[in-house]
Motif scaffolding. Structure first.
Motif, PDB file in Angstrom:
ATOM      1  N   VAL A  91       0.832  -1.202   0.000  1.00  0.00           N
ATOM      2  CA  VAL A  91       0.000   0.000   0.000  1.00  0.00           C
ATOM      3  C   VAL A  91       0.866   1.250   0.000  1.00  0.00           C
ATOM      4  O   VAL A  91       0.452   2.303  -0.499  1.00  0.00           O
ATOM      5  CB  VAL A  91      -0.976  -0.003   1.195  1.00  0.00           C
ATOM      6  N   GLY A  92       2.085   1.143   0.531  1.00  0.00           N
ATOM      7  CA  GLY A  92       2.994   2.279   0.482  1.00  0.00           C
ATOM      8  C   GLY A  92       3.370   2.638  -0.936  1.00  0.00           C
ATOM      9  O   GLY A  92       3.540   3.819  -1.272  1.00  0.00           O
ATOM     10  N   GLU A  93       3.496   1.632  -1.793  1.00  0.00           N
ATOM     11  CA  GLU A  93       3.806   1.876  -3.196  1.00  0.00           C
ATOM     12  C   GLU A  93       2.604   2.414  -3.955  1.00  0.00           C
ATOM     13  O   GLU A  93       2.750   3.215  -4.881  1.00  0.00           O
ATOM     14  CB  GLU A  93       4.301   0.577  -3.845  1.00  0.00           C
ATOM     15  N   LEU A  94       1.400   1.998  -3.553  1.00  0.00           N
ATOM     16  CA  LEU A  94       0.192   2.478  -4.228  1.00  0.00           C
ATOM     17  C   LEU A  94      -0.100   3.943  -3.881  1.00  0.00           C
ATOM     18  O   LEU A  94      -0.548   4.713  -4.733  1.00  0.00           O
ATOM     19  CB  LEU A  94      -1.015   1.631  -3.829  1.00  0.00           C
ATOM     20  N   GLY A  95       0.115   4.320  -2.617  1.00  0.00           N
ATOM     21  CA  GLY A  95      -0.282   5.649  -2.171  1.00  0.00           C
ATOM     22  C   GLY A  95      -1.779   5.701  -1.902  1.00  0.00           C
ATOM     23  O   GLY A  95      -2.535   4.785  -2.248  1.00  0.00           O
ATOM     24  N   GLU A  96      -2.230   6.794  -1.285  1.00  0.00           N
ATOM     25  CA  GLU A  96      -3.631   6.884  -0.864  1.00  0.00           C
ATOM     26  C   GLU A  96      -4.595   6.799  -2.045  1.00  0.00           C
ATOM     27  O   GLU A  96      -5.616   6.109  -1.972  1.00  0.00           O
ATOM     28  CB  GLU A  96      -3.855   8.182  -0.096  1.00  0.00           C
ATOM     29  N   ALA A  97      -4.291   7.488  -3.136  1.00  0.00           N
ATOM     30  CA  ALA A  97      -5.192   7.458  -4.292  1.00  0.00           C
ATOM     31  C   ALA A  97      -5.311   6.047  -4.849  1.00  0.00           C
ATOM     32  O   ALA A  97      -6.407   5.594  -5.217  1.00  0.00           O
ATOM     33  CB  ALA A  97      -4.705   8.415  -5.371  1.00  0.00           C
ATOM     34  N   GLY A  98      -4.193   5.337  -4.918  1.00  0.00           N
ATOM     35  CA  GLY A  98      -4.226   3.967  -5.423  1.00  0.00           C
ATOM     36  C   GLY A  98      -4.993   3.036  -4.509  1.00  0.00           C
ATOM     37  O   GLY A  98      -5.713   2.144  -4.975  1.00  0.00           O
ATOM     38  N   ILE A  99      -4.846   3.219  -3.195  1.00  0.00           N
ATOM     39  CA  ILE A  99      -5.597   2.390  -2.239  1.00  0.00           C
ATOM     40  C   ILE A  99      -7.090   2.637  -2.390  1.00  0.00           C
ATOM     41  O   ILE A  99      -7.900   1.700  -2.377  1.00  0.00           O
ATOM     42  CB  ILE A  99      -5.145   2.688  -0.794  1.00  0.00           C
ATOM     43  N   LEU A 100      -7.466   3.909  -2.543  1.00  0.00           N
ATOM     44  CA  LEU A 100      -8.890   4.228  -2.705  1.00  0.00           C
ATOM     45  C   LEU A 100      -9.450   3.612  -3.979  1.00  0.00           C
ATOM     46  O   LEU A 100     -10.588   3.130  -4.000  1.00  0.00           O
ATOM     47  CB  LEU A 100      -9.089   5.748  -2.701  1.00  0.00           C
ATOM     48  N   ASP A 101      -8.676   3.623  -5.060  1.00  0.00           N
ATOM     49  CA  ASP A 101      -9.105   2.958  -6.294  1.00  0.00           C
ATOM     50  C   ASP A 101      -9.301   1.462  -6.053  1.00  0.00           C
ATOM     51  O   ASP A 101     -10.267   0.851  -6.541  1.00  0.00           O
ATOM     52  CB  ASP A 101      -8.074   3.165  -7.397  1.00  0.00           C
ATOM     53  N   LEU A 102      -8.376   0.880  -5.322  1.00  0.00           N
ATOM     54  CA  LEU A 102      -8.450  -0.549  -5.035  1.00  0.00           C
ATOM     55  C   LEU A 102      -9.690  -0.881  -4.226  1.00  0.00           C
ATOM     56  O   LEU A 102     -10.425  -1.835  -4.541  1.00  0.00           O
ATOM     57  CB  LEU A 102      -7.191  -0.960  -4.269  1.00  0.00           C
ATOM     58  N   LEU A 103      -9.968  -0.088  -3.194  1.00  0.00           N
ATOM     59  CA  LEU A 103     -11.155  -0.325  -2.376  1.00  0.00           C
ATOM     60  C   LEU A 103     -12.430  -0.072  -3.175  1.00  0.00           C
ATOM     61  O   LEU A 103     -13.409  -0.805  -3.038  1.00  0.00           O
ATOM     62  CB  LEU A 103     -11.123   0.561  -1.134  1.00  0.00           C
ATOM     63  N   SER A 104     -12.417   0.960  -4.037  1.00  0.00           N
ATOM     64  CA  SER A 104     -13.599   1.224  -4.873  1.00  0.00           C
ATOM     65  C   SER A 104     -13.918   0.026  -5.746  1.00  0.00           C
ATOM     66  O   SER A 104     -15.086  -0.321  -5.949  1.00  0.00           O
ATOM     67  CB  SER A 104     -13.368   2.470  -5.732  1.00  0.00           C
ATOM     68  N   ALA A 105     -12.874  -0.603  -6.273  1.00  0.00           N
ATOM     69  CA  ALA A 105     -13.082  -1.797  -7.090  1.00  0.00           C
ATOM     70  C   ALA A 105     -13.643  -2.938  -6.259  1.00  0.00           C
ATOM     71  O   ALA A 105     -14.545  -3.663  -6.684  1.00  0.00           O
ATOM     72  CB  ALA A 105     -11.771  -2.219  -7.750  1.00  0.00           C
ATOM     73  N   SER A 106     -13.126  -3.095  -5.048  1.00  0.00           N
ATOM     74  CA  SER A 106     -13.590  -4.198  -4.210  1.00  0.00           C
ATOM     75  C   SER A 106     -15.016  -3.983  -3.713  1.00  0.00           C
ATOM     76  O   SER A 106     -15.744  -4.936  -3.464  1.00  0.00           O
ATOM     77  CB  SER A 106     -12.646  -4.394  -3.013  1.00  0.00           C
ATOM     78  N   TYR A 107     -15.445  -2.724  -3.578  1.00  0.00           N
ATOM     79  CA  TYR A 107     -16.795  -2.408  -3.117  1.00  0.00           C
ATOM     80  C   TYR A 107     -17.805  -2.340  -4.252  1.00  0.00           C
ATOM     81  O   TYR A 107     -18.986  -2.069  -4.016  1.00  0.00           O
ATOM     82  CB  TYR A 107     -16.823  -1.037  -2.432  1.00  0.00           C
ATOM     83  N   GLN A 108     -17.376  -2.553  -5.481  1.00  0.00           N
ATOM     84  CA  GLN A 108     -18.200  -2.248  -6.654  1.00  0.00           C
ATOM     85  C   GLN A 108     -19.619  -2.791  -6.524  1.00  0.00           C
ATOM     86  O   GLN A 108     -19.822  -3.947  -6.163  1.00  0.00           O
ATOM     87  CB  GLN A 108     -17.561  -2.797  -7.917  1.00  0.00           C
ATOM     88  N   GLY A 109     -20.588  -1.930  -6.832  1.00  0.00           N
ATOM     89  CA  GLY A 109     -21.989  -2.307  -6.787  1.00  0.00           C
ATOM     90  C   GLY A 109     -22.665  -1.944  -5.477  1.00  0.00           C
ATOM     91  O   GLY A 109     -23.889  -2.025  -5.367  1.00  0.00           O
ATOM     92  N   LEU A 110     -21.898  -1.535  -4.460  1.00  0.00           N
ATOM     93  CA  LEU A 110     -22.492  -1.225  -3.166  1.00  0.00           C
ATOM     94  C   LEU A 110     -22.168   0.201  -2.711  1.00  0.00           C
ATOM     95  O   LEU A 110     -22.194   0.489  -1.521  1.00  0.00           O
ATOM     96  CB  LEU A 110     -21.999  -2.215  -2.101  1.00  0.00           C
ATOM     97  N   THR A 111     -21.885   1.087  -3.641  1.00  0.00           N
ATOM     98  CA  THR A 111     -21.513   2.453  -3.251  1.00  0.00           C
ATOM     99  C   THR A 111     -22.512   3.500  -3.727  1.00  0.00           C
ATOM    100  O   THR A 111     -22.249   4.696  -3.598  1.00  0.00           O
ATOM    101  CB  THR A 111     -20.117   2.808  -3.805  1.00  0.00           C
ATOM    102  N   SER A 112     -23.641   3.090  -4.253  1.00  0.00           N
ATOM    103  CA  SER A 112     -24.624   4.060  -4.738  1.00  0.00           C
ATOM    104  C   SER A 112     -26.033   3.546  -4.495  1.00  0.00           C
ATOM    105  O   SER A 112     -26.249   2.370  -4.212  1.00  0.00           O
ATOM    106  CB  SER A 112     -24.422   4.334  -6.232  1.00  0.00           C
ATOM    107  N   GLY A 113     -26.990   4.442  -4.596  1.00  0.00           N
ATOM    108  CA  GLY A 113     -28.392   4.096  -4.425  1.00  0.00           C
ATOM    109  C   GLY A 113     -29.234   5.346  -4.542  1.00  0.00           C
ATOM    110  O   GLY A 113     -28.712   6.469  -4.672  1.00  0.00           O
ATOM    111  N   ASP A 114     -30.550   5.195  -4.468  1.00  0.00           N
ATOM    112  CA  ASP A 114     -31.457   6.339  -4.586  1.00  0.00           C
ATOM    113  C   ASP A 114     -31.221   7.320  -3.447  1.00  0.00           C
ATOM    114  O   ASP A 114     -31.301   6.965  -2.263  1.00  0.00           O
ATOM    115  CB  ASP A 114     -32.912   5.870  -4.552  1.00  0.00           C
TER     116      ASP A 114
END
Length: 352
Positions: A34-57
């Protein structure tokens, strides 16, 4: 976000498995920290892992300073739970069993969903805080996020929005979830609104199984486990709180809470909230322990102690008026009484 990461997330969530190319890309994350990814890269990684559960009405999810989650009834339930490496979870257990992050994420979500369940509420969102060393493998973070997302899906809380959270550096991994939920009716509290002396103490869940799994993880040998050991291990690493039951019995039971620390500890808490004591039926303990005893014998243990003092099963305890029918899927395990009950020196899990 890299296209391959989105594709990998989609396939990981399915039961069909990953392609060879995707497996190779996921394998590469094991060699990236995660040190090599940096914060932006970690957030991208988590966004991918959460896909489908981050939005709604009506939802404003990750990406802003704070999330907005609708509360249609005008009231919501909120709770926070934390898990720290070395205290609540290990990446490698003494038995040789390794958690790639998925089980940690699953369990973190499950224990929070269970708290909502115990209030008779339906989870609406979870916000995830994650602190970790810079040397943490990026793959661990991805699997951790998938564990959270899949726990929500497969435990019956797919309406849950993963609304964001926080990242920071730490010496060891520490994580927490804050969950919100919508009430179906009135909240089901530990303290009843009536005199409940003599009322039934009822339970639904897998009493003793999680502690059995903890013993397997701590004392077993990972490549020599039998079927019953694997079953217990799964329920320890990835609990199955009965999320359909809390809202179903709201308005039927007089009081309720989940079983996180043990049957004895939590039954005594529920009773004490009503100025009473909890009598646990020895016949129920014997029946429940009977199917665990063959496994307990292999570890020179008493299965009845697993049932009574083992924690992290995340079933439900409730108080039921004897004049009411027992809800389907529940058992009568004792009753509330004014008489003090004998207890062992240790009745269950204590953080301190």
């Amino acid at each position: 976000m890299p296209a391959w990461l989105v594709t990998m997330s989609d396939r990981y969530a399915s039961r069909t498995g990953l392609s060879t190319l995707e497996l190779m890309r996921l394998s590469a994350l094991h060699h990236t920290t995660v040190g090599e990814l940096g914060e932006a890269g970690i957030l991208d990684l988590l966004s991918a892992s959460y896909q489908g559960l981050t939005s709604g009405d009506g939802v404003i999810g990750p990406g802003d300073d704070a999330a907005v989650i609708p509360a249609p009834g005008g009231h919501f339930v909120i709770a926070t739970d934390a898990m720290n490496e070395g205290h609540h979870f290990l990446r490698t257990w003494p038995s040789g069993i390794t958690d790639n992050g998925y089980s940690t994420g699953w369990k973190l979500a499950a224990q929070n969903l269970s708290d909502m369940n115990a209030m008779g509420a339906v989870t609406s969102s979870v916000s995830v805080s994650l602190a970790m060393p810079t040397t943490t493998p990026a793959a661990w973070v991805f699997h951790f996020g998938r564990g959270i997302a899949n726990a929500c899906r497969w435990l019956g809380a797919s309406q849950t929005v993963i609304s964001g959270g926080d990242l920071t550096r730490a010496e060891t991994i520490a994580t927490a979830i804050t969950a919100t939920a919508n009430l179906i009716g009135q909240p089901v509290l530990r303290k009843a609104a009536e005199d409940v002396a003599g009322f039934h103490l009822i339970h639904t869940g897998n009493a003793g199984m999680s502690h059995a799994g903890y013993v397997v993880a701590s004392q077993g040998t990972h490549n020599q486990l039998r079927r019953d050991e694997l079953q217990a291990l799964r329920l320890f690493l990835r609990p199955r709180p009965p999320l359909d039951q809390g809202p179903k019995v709201a308005g039927v039971v007089s009081a309720m809470m989940d079983v996180s620390d043990s049957i004895l500890t939590d039954a005594d808490r529920l009773a004490a909230a009503n100025n009473l004591h909890a009598h646990i039926d020895p016949a129920w303990v014997a029946r429940t322990a009977a199917h665990l005893q063959p496994l307990a014998d292999r570890y020179d243990a008493d299965a009845s102690q697993w049932v009574l003092t083992g924690g992290e099963d995340y079933g439900l305890l409730a108080i039921l008026n004897p004049e009411h029918d027992l809800p389907a899927g529940w058992e009568i395990i004792g009753q509330l009484t004014s008489q003090p009950q004998e207890r062992p020196a240790t009745t269950g899990w204590d953080h301190f």
